[in-house]
Scaffold this active site. Sequence first.
Site, PDB file in Angstrom:
ATOM      1  N   SER A  88       3.485  -1.970  10.500  1.00 18.88           N
ATOM      2  CA  SER A  88       4.940  -2.026  10.716  1.00 18.88           C
ATOM      3  C   SER A  88       5.508  -3.425  10.478  1.00 18.88           C
ATOM      4  O   SER A  88       6.390  -3.879  11.202  1.00 18.88           O
ATOM      5  CB  SER A  88       5.299  -1.511  12.118  1.00 18.88           C
ATOM      6  OG  SER A  88       4.895  -0.162  12.254  1.00 18.88           O
ATOM      7  N   GLU A 111      -6.849   4.966   7.911  1.00 18.61           N
ATOM      8  CA  GLU A 111      -6.615   6.372   7.584  1.00 18.61           C
ATOM      9  C   GLU A 111      -7.830   6.982   6.891  1.00 18.61           C
ATOM     10  O   GLU A 111      -8.159   8.155   7.112  1.00 18.61           O
ATOM     11  CB  GLU A 111      -5.356   6.499   6.718  1.00 18.61           C
ATOM     12  CG  GLU A 111      -4.099   6.191   7.515  1.00 18.61           C
ATOM     13  CD  GLU A 111      -2.905   5.738   6.691  1.00 18.61           C
ATOM     14  OE1 GLU A 111      -1.884   5.393   7.302  1.00 18.61           O
ATOM     15  OE2 GLU A 111      -2.994   5.707   5.449  1.00 18.61           O
ATOM     16  N   GLU A 129      -5.363  -4.574  10.789  1.00 15.51           N
ATOM     17  CA  GLU A 129      -4.325  -3.583  11.050  1.00 15.51           C
ATOM     18  C   GLU A 129      -4.584  -2.920  12.396  1.00 15.51           C
ATOM     19  O   GLU A 129      -5.464  -2.057  12.502  1.00 15.51           O
ATOM     20  CB  GLU A 129      -4.334  -2.516   9.952  1.00 15.51           C
ATOM     21  CG  GLU A 129      -4.011  -3.065   8.569  1.00 15.51           C
ATOM     22  CD  GLU A 129      -3.654  -1.948   7.600  1.00 15.51           C
ATOM     23  OE1 GLU A 129      -2.559  -2.008   7.042  1.00 15.51           O
ATOM     24  OE2 GLU A 129      -4.456  -1.023   7.431  1.00 15.51           O
ATOM     25  N   HIS A 145      -9.491   1.384   4.954  1.00 12.19           N
ATOM     26  CA  HIS A 145      -8.232   1.591   5.667  1.00 12.19           C
ATOM     27  C   HIS A 145      -8.462   2.566   6.824  1.00 12.19           C
ATOM     28  O   HIS A 145      -9.247   3.509   6.716  1.00 12.19           O
ATOM     29  CB  HIS A 145      -7.159   2.138   4.723  1.00 12.19           C
ATOM     30  CG  HIS A 145      -5.786   2.062   5.296  1.00 12.19           C
ATOM     31  ND1 HIS A 145      -5.316   2.992   6.204  1.00 12.19           N
ATOM     32  CD2 HIS A 145      -4.780   1.158   5.119  1.00 12.19           C
ATOM     33  CE1 HIS A 145      -4.081   2.662   6.554  1.00 12.19           C
ATOM     34  NE2 HIS A 145      -3.735   1.557   5.912  1.00 12.19           N
ATOM     35  N   GLY A 198       2.731   2.576  10.926  1.00  8.35           N
ATOM     36  CA  GLY A 198       3.706   3.653  10.764  1.00  8.35           C
ATOM     37  C   GLY A 198       4.351   4.118  12.051  1.00  8.35           C
ATOM     38  O   GLY A 198       5.029   5.135  12.080  1.00  8.35           O
ATOM     39  N   ASN A 204       0.871  -1.175   0.000  1.00 10.41           N
ATOM     40  CA  ASN A 204       0.000   0.000   0.000  1.00 10.41           C
ATOM     41  C   ASN A 204       0.907   1.224   0.000  1.00 10.41           C
ATOM     42  O   ASN A 204       1.490   1.569   1.025  1.00 10.41           O
ATOM     43  CB  ASN A 204      -0.902  -0.017   1.243  1.00 10.41           C
ATOM     44  CG  ASN A 204      -1.724   1.258   1.391  1.00 10.41           C
ATOM     45  OD1 ASN A 204      -1.871   2.032   0.450  1.00 10.41           O
ATOM     46  ND2 ASN A 204      -2.267   1.474   2.581  1.00 10.41           N
ATOM     47  N   TRP A 205       1.033   1.843  -1.173  1.00  9.16           N
ATOM     48  CA  TRP A 205       1.994   2.941  -1.311  1.00  9.16           C
ATOM     49  C   TRP A 205       1.516   4.224  -0.631  1.00  9.16           C
ATOM     50  O   TRP A 205       2.305   5.141  -0.425  1.00  9.16           O
ATOM     51  CB  TRP A 205       2.260   3.217  -2.790  1.00  9.16           C
ATOM     52  CG  TRP A 205       3.042   2.138  -3.478  1.00  9.16           C
ATOM     53  CD1 TRP A 205       3.407   0.917  -2.974  1.00  9.16           C
ATOM     54  CD2 TRP A 205       3.546   2.187  -4.819  1.00  9.16           C
ATOM     55  NE1 TRP A 205       4.104   0.204  -3.915  1.00  9.16           N
ATOM     56  CE2 TRP A 205       4.204   0.948  -5.062  1.00  9.16           C
ATOM     57  CE3 TRP A 205       3.501   3.127  -5.843  1.00  9.16           C
ATOM     58  CZ2 TRP A 205       4.817   0.658  -6.274  1.00  9.16           C
ATOM     59  CZ3 TRP A 205       4.105   2.834  -7.056  1.00  9.16           C
ATOM     60  CH2 TRP A 205       4.763   1.613  -7.265  1.00  9.16           C
ATOM     61  N   LYS A 206       0.225   4.345  -0.346  1.00  9.83           N
ATOM     62  CA  LYS A 206      -0.351   5.546   0.260  1.00  9.83           C
ATOM     63  C   LYS A 206      -0.059   6.776  -0.628  1.00  9.83           C
ATOM     64  O   LYS A 206       0.023   6.631  -1.849  1.00  9.83           O
ATOM     65  CB  LYS A 206       0.136   5.717   1.696  1.00  9.83           C
ATOM     66  CG  LYS A 206      -0.113   4.440   2.533  1.00  9.83           C
ATOM     67  CD  LYS A 206       0.083   4.639   4.001  1.00  9.83           C
ATOM     68  CE  LYS A 206      -0.164   3.338   4.745  1.00  9.83           C
ATOM     69  NZ  LYS A 206      -0.098   3.502   6.214  1.00  9.83           N
TER      70      LYS A 206
END
Length: 251
Positions: free
Chosen positions: A214, A98, A168, A96, A174, A9-11
Site C-alpha cells: 500500500s 501471493e 512486504e 511474492h 492491497g 508489479n501489475w499482478k
Amino acid sequence: MRKNIVAGNWKMNTTLQEGVALAKEVNEALKGATPKCDVIICVPFTHLASINAEIDQNKLGLGAENCADHKSGAYTGEVSASMVASTGATYVILGHSERRQYYGETSETLREKLALAFENNLTPIFCIGEVLEERENETHFEVVKKQIEEALFNLSAEEFGKVILAYEPVWAIGTGKTATDDQAQEMHAFIRSVIAEKYGKEVADNTSILYGGSCKPSNAAALFAKPDVDGGLIGGASLDCASFMGIVNAF
C-alpha cells in the site's frame, strides 16, 4: 553504492492492449526526466515481448512477475526463466506472498527459481514478509530471517549481490494499511543486519531493500526518507501512470 528503485508489479491486471498503452505512457513520462531512482515495471508474461518493443530499457526496466522452477519440459502452462529472458525482460519477481500463499511456493522451490534466474541473467526481486498474525504475536523478525536464510543463504556473496530484496508485510498488501515509516525502517535495518552477519557489511550496505504494501504518492516520500528503505515494489498504484510517477518522484 546501492540503488534506489521503484518497481511496479501489475499482478493479474490489464489486457495486452491496455498493458502496452500503460507501458508507453510510463515510458513517455520518463523521457527527458532524470528520476533519482531506477524505474522498473513487472508485467504479465503475455505482455513482455510487446512492451519490450515499445520502451527504452535505458529509462524503464522490464521484468516478469514470476518464472518456473524447471528449465523446460512437460510442465503445461509454466513459463521458464529462459523464456522470460528471450522476451527482452531483465528482472523477475520471486517469492511474492501471493505466490507463497495461493500456489504453495516454498523456500526449496524458490532456490530453484533463483538459480534459473541467474543462469538466464535475470535480476531477482525477491519478496519476504510476515502475515498479520506473525506481526501481532511478535514473531515477524524470526519469520523474515528464516525466509532469507532458507532461500538465499546458499548463494555466493557475488550472487547475493545481484538480488534486490522487497520487504512486504503481507497484512499491508492491497489492504490500504501501510507499515508506519518507523516499522518499515526497523524491519529494513534488521534485514540488513541479517545480511551483514552472513555476507559482511559491504554486501549488506550495497543491497537494495524495497518496501511493498500500500505504498502510494501520499506516503512514499516519508517511507523513502528512511535510511534503510531504498524504494518500493508498487502494486495497485503502478496501474496508473500519474500515481506511479508520483511515487518515482518521491525521491
